[in-house]
Each structure stands twice: as structure tokens, then as C-alpha cells.
Write a protein that holds these residues in place. Structure first.
Motif, short mmCIF file in Angstrom:
data_model
loop_
_atom_site.label_atom_id
_atom_site.label_comp_id
_atom_site.label_asym_id
_atom_site.label_seq_id
_atom_site.Cartn_x
_atom_site.Cartn_y
_atom_site.Cartn_z
N PHE A 262 0.83 -1.20 0.00
CA PHE A 262 0.00 0.00 0.00
C PHE A 262 0.87 1.25 0.00
O PHE A 262 1.91 1.29 0.65
N LEU A 263 0.43 2.26 -0.73
CA LEU A 263 1.08 3.58 -0.71
C LEU A 263 0.06 4.62 -0.26
O LEU A 263 -1.06 4.66 -0.77
N PHE A 264 0.44 5.44 0.70
CA PHE A 264 -0.44 6.49 1.17
C PHE A 264 -0.53 7.62 0.13
O PHE A 264 0.44 7.88 -0.59
N ASP A 265 -1.68 8.26 0.09
CA ASP A 265 -1.92 9.37 -0.82
C ASP A 265 -0.84 10.44 -0.66
O ASP A 265 -0.55 10.88 0.46
N LYS A 266 -0.24 10.85 -1.78
CA LYS A 266 0.90 11.79 -1.72
C LYS A 266 0.51 13.14 -1.14
O LYS A 266 1.29 13.77 -0.43
N ASP A 267 -0.70 13.60 -1.41
CA ASP A 267 -1.13 14.88 -0.87
C ASP A 267 -1.29 14.80 0.64
O ASP A 267 -0.90 15.73 1.37
N LEU A 268 -1.83 13.69 1.14
CA LEU A 268 -1.95 13.50 2.59
C LEU A 268 -0.57 13.46 3.24
O LEU A 268 -0.34 14.08 4.29
N VAL A 269 0.36 12.75 2.62
CA VAL A 269 1.73 12.65 3.14
C VAL A 269 2.36 14.04 3.23
O VAL A 269 2.98 14.39 4.25
N ARG A 270 2.19 14.84 2.18
CA ARG A 270 2.77 16.19 2.17
C ARG A 270 2.14 17.06 3.25
O ARG A 270 2.84 17.77 3.96
N ARG A 271 0.80 17.01 3.37
CA ARG A 271 0.13 17.84 4.37
C ARG A 271 0.53 17.44 5.78
O ARG A 271 0.70 18.28 6.66
N LEU A 272 0.70 16.14 6.00
CA LEU A 272 1.10 15.67 7.32
C LEU A 272 2.52 16.13 7.65
O LEU A 272 2.80 16.61 8.76
N GLU A 273 3.43 15.98 6.70
CA GLU A 273 4.82 16.39 6.92
C GLU A 273 4.91 17.87 7.27
O GLU A 273 5.74 18.28 8.08
N ASN A 274 4.06 18.68 6.66
CA ASN A 274 4.10 20.14 6.86
C ASN A 274 3.14 20.63 7.94
O ASN A 274 3.01 21.83 8.14
N PHE A 275 2.50 19.70 8.63
CA PHE A 275 1.51 20.10 9.63
C PHE A 275 2.18 20.87 10.77
O PHE A 275 3.14 20.42 11.38
N ALA A 276 1.66 22.07 11.05
CA ALA A 276 2.20 22.90 12.13
C ALA A 276 1.17 23.16 13.21
O ALA A 276 1.48 23.71 14.26
N GLY A 277 -0.09 22.78 12.94
CA GLY A 277 -1.12 22.87 13.97
C GLY A 277 -1.85 24.17 14.03
O GLY A 277 -2.61 24.40 14.99
N GLY A 278 -1.64 25.03 13.06
CA GLY A 278 -2.33 26.32 13.08
C GLY A 278 -3.80 26.19 12.71
O GLY A 278 -4.24 25.16 12.24
N TYR A 279 -4.54 27.24 12.92
CA TYR A 279 -5.98 27.45 12.68
C TYR A 279 -6.86 26.49 13.44
O TYR A 279 -6.50 25.55 14.07
#
Length: 387
Positions: free
Chosen positions: A370-387
Motif C-alpha cells: 500500500f502507498l499512502f496518498d501523496k497529498d496526505l503525506v505532504r500535508r502531514l509532513e508540513n503540519f504545524a497545527g495552526g488554525y
């Protein structure tokens, strides 16, 4: 072949939920800040020896409240169960007295299907302890002689970044409920439920691996505190944190998946139940990957939180998060190596991206992973917790 050992912890209150772990001031002294305390077990054994020939309930209670209840190990039990129910020293005393048939109770020993109830287990454990205090003392001495702390610390540190501080405290206790538990940096281990080999002797390696698993939690938490200090609202990446925090020690330290046959053929009912739960979750591993992808996204968007995640992913002896997380780290270890896995212990937002790199290598080698969705992976890596 190595006999499988396993960990059963009633509930782990994780670092990103309560935030109890703190960055230590001196990481070079981690070996000096791991302690194993046997006092509660020692005092409780002495108390059991006292009550063998004493039937005055007030005297028995006074001894317990004076000698056993104040120990740090007993207080860790109180703190552990206070999270889920009304619980204090007096309730714990009555909890034991019921099991020893010293005060009346209407609790059942068996379920309708004939299996043992939690009270039935508690009674069998405490009555055996009352009748075999010498055996319990022997177990304590064996644990001391095995240098459990040192062996477990070496094992936990092997699978953590160098900067990890594994500071924590272990209390060997007499409980009769949770076989092991964790409250922040305090860990309890029930002497009444030591794992045994077929010959009846303590499975010391199992004990060491249980301690190492909990030490790994402390080191993992310490690393993420340092490297993710700027991340806000960590509850929005809770599921990824659980997959990493539980999957990593379950795979590297306990190696349950590799040794399920030992659990399946065990004479211990608890072990067989654990094997059954693992086999059920392994049979739907592809589905778990898909559900994790969906739930990680929902968690980041605040559409699911702690309650939903714990009920779906952590419940049971070892829930789906243990199985899926362990499988992800097995792929990472095979195709990228231990050092890449350790990077996840610094920042668990990297789990999906590190796993995907390993899975891509596996696919190139002919495995259909299985490969995780690339957009989800990118958003998770860049998650800073704002808003």
C-alpha cells in the motif's frame, strides 16, 4: 527459536494527549534516572504474611494503610485507576479483601460462557499470593538478580535516537487487575501476573521486553518533545502518533508478528486471546491501511478525535494500531534500515513519508504494498497545527 513475549498495558495515556513528559535537563544521565522500585511488592508480601493468622479487619486495614498504601508503587496504582473510576486507598483495600474472601461480595467468578470474570481472575491471583508468599519473594529476588533495568534499558536504547532520554520509574506491585500500566513517566508491573515458561519459571526475557517497551515510550516522547516543540494542536495528528509510538516498540522489541505461533499454542488463555486478535487484524491488513489513510485525514481536519481513535484503533488487548504500526515499521526496517525508523521517533509526522519510500522500494522489488496518498503525506509532513 525465540519464545515470543508480549506486552499488555490496560491503557497508555500518550504524550500528545496529556503532555506529561518533559524535556530532561541532562540527557547524558538517562541510565541514572531509570529506577525499578520493589517496595510496594515487599510491603504487600509482608502484609499478606501478617493477615494469614489475623482476622481482625480493623487491624488488617490499619497495617495496610500504614505500611502498604503510602508506598510510591501503591500510589501509582491509585493514580492509574483514578483516571477511569472512583478509586482511592480504601477502595483498593476493599478490592483486595473481596478477593481474599474477607468481606462479602456478590461479584461472579464466571461469565455465562464459563470463562473467568475479572473478579474471578483477581480472586485466584490474590488467594494464590496469600498461600505462596515465599514464592512471591523468590520472584522478586529473581527479578533483581536478572538486572532487569539494565537489560531493558539497553534494549530500548537500541531502537531510539542517541539523544533520547529514557528517564522513568517502574514500580513492581501487587495488584490483580492491570498486568502492566503507564501513567506519565511512572510504570507499574504486577508481580501477581508475571509471565511464566511452560516449566512454571518466570519468563525473564518477557519481563525485560515489557520494561523495554515502556522505556521506549519515554524515550520516544522525549525525542518528539524536542523535535516537535513548535507543533501546535498535536491531538490533530494523534492517530499517526499512536501508530508510531506503539508500532515501533511492538515491532522492534516485542516482534509479535514473527512469533505468533508461540502465542497461539500457549497454555495461557490471555496469550491465545492476544494471538487471535492479532490474526484477525492481520487478515484485514489491507483494509487497515485504507482506513488509516482516511482517519488520519479526518483527524487532521478535526472530524474525529481522541474518543473515536481510541475506540477504533487502541481498544482490545492490542488494537489495530499496534498491528498496523508494527507492519509499517517492518517495511521501513527491511527497505530503509533502522536509522530511518529512528527519524520517526524524532518527528512522527514523517511516518507516512518514510513508510512510502520503503514501500516504493518494496514495489520495485516485486511486492504489492500500500502507498499512502501523496497529498496526505505532504500535508502531514508540513503540519504545524495552526488554525
Amino acid at each position: 527459536m525465540k519464545k515470543c513475549s508480549w506486552v499488555v498495558v490496560s491503557i497508555i495515556i500518550l504524550f500528545f494527549i496529556q503532555g506529561q513528559s518533559q524535556i530532561k535537563k541532562n540527557n547524558n544521565l538517562a541510565e541514572q534516572t531509570v529506577t525499578v522500585d520493589y517496595q510496594m511488592a515487599e510491603k504487600a508480601i509482608e502484609w499478606l504474611e501478617y493477615i494469614k493468622d489475623e482476622h481482625d479487619l480493623e487491624k488488617i486495614k490499619k497495617y495496610f494503610m500504614t505500611e502498604v498504601a503510602p508506598t510510591e508503587g501503591c500510589q501509582s496504582i491509585i493514580k492509574h485507576w483514578q483516571r477511569f473510576r472512583d478509586w482511592n486507598e480504601e477502595i483498593f483495600f476493599n478490592f483486595i479483601m473481596e478477593a481474599l474472601n474477607r468481606i462479602p461480595t456478590d461479584k461472579s467468578l464466571k461469565n455465562e460462557d464459563g470463562s473467568q470474570t475479572s473478579f474471578g481472575l483477581r480472586q485466584s491471583l490474590w488467594l494464590d499470593a496469600l498461600n505462596n508468599t515465599g514464592k512471591l519473594r523468590g520472584y522478586l529476588n529473581e527479578l533483581r538478580e536478572a538486572r532487569v533495568k539494565e537489560a531493558a534499558l539497553d534494549l530500548a536504547r537500541k531502537y531510539l535516537p542517541e539523544e533520547a532520554d529514557i528517564s522513568n520509574r517502574f514500580y513492581v506491585v501487587l495488584f490483580g487487575a492491570s498486568s502492566a500500566f503507564s501513567v506519565g513517566e511512572e510504570n507499574g508491573y504486577d508481580l501477581l501476573q508475571l509471565p511464566k515458561r511452560p516449566d512454571g519459571e518466570i519468563d525473564v526475557q518477557n519481563v525485560i521486553e515489557t520494561f523495554a517497551h515502556e522505556m521506549h515510550h519515554s524515550g520516544f516522547s522525549n525525542c518528539t518533545d524536542k523535535h516537535m516543540s513548535e507543533v501546535k494542536n498535536k491531538e490533530r495528528v494523534m492517530l499517526v502518533g499512536i501508530l508510531a509510538a506503539e508500532g515501533m516498540p511492538t515491532h522492534f522489541i516485542n516482534r509479535i508478528k514473527e512469533n505468533l505461533h508461540w502465542l497461539r499454542s500457549s497454555s495461557n488463555e490471555f496469550s491465545r486471546m492476544l494471538a487471535s486478535q492479532w490474526e484477525e487484524n492481520l487478515s484485514r491488513l489491507s483494509q487497515l491501511y485504507q482506513e488509516a489513510e482516511k482517519d488520519i485525514g479526518l483527524n487532521m481536519k478535526r472530524e474525529i478525535g481522541q474518543k473515536e481513535i481510541f475506540e477504533k484503533w487502541v481498544s482490545g488487548l492490542q488494537g489495530p494500531a499496534y498491528v498496523l504500526g508494527s507492519d509499517m515499521f517492518s517495511v521501513i526496517e527491511r527497505y530503509l534500515g533502522l536509522e530511518e525508523a529512528k527519524n520517526v521517533a524524532r518527528d512522527y509526522r514523517l511516518l507516512l513519508s518514510v513508510y512510502n519510500r520503503a514501500a516504493e522500494k518494496a514495489r520495485a522489488a516485486g511486492e504489492n504494498l500500500f502507498l499512502f496518498d501523496k497529498d496526505l503525506v505532504r500535508r502531514l509532513e508540513n503540519f504545524a497545527g495552526g488554525y
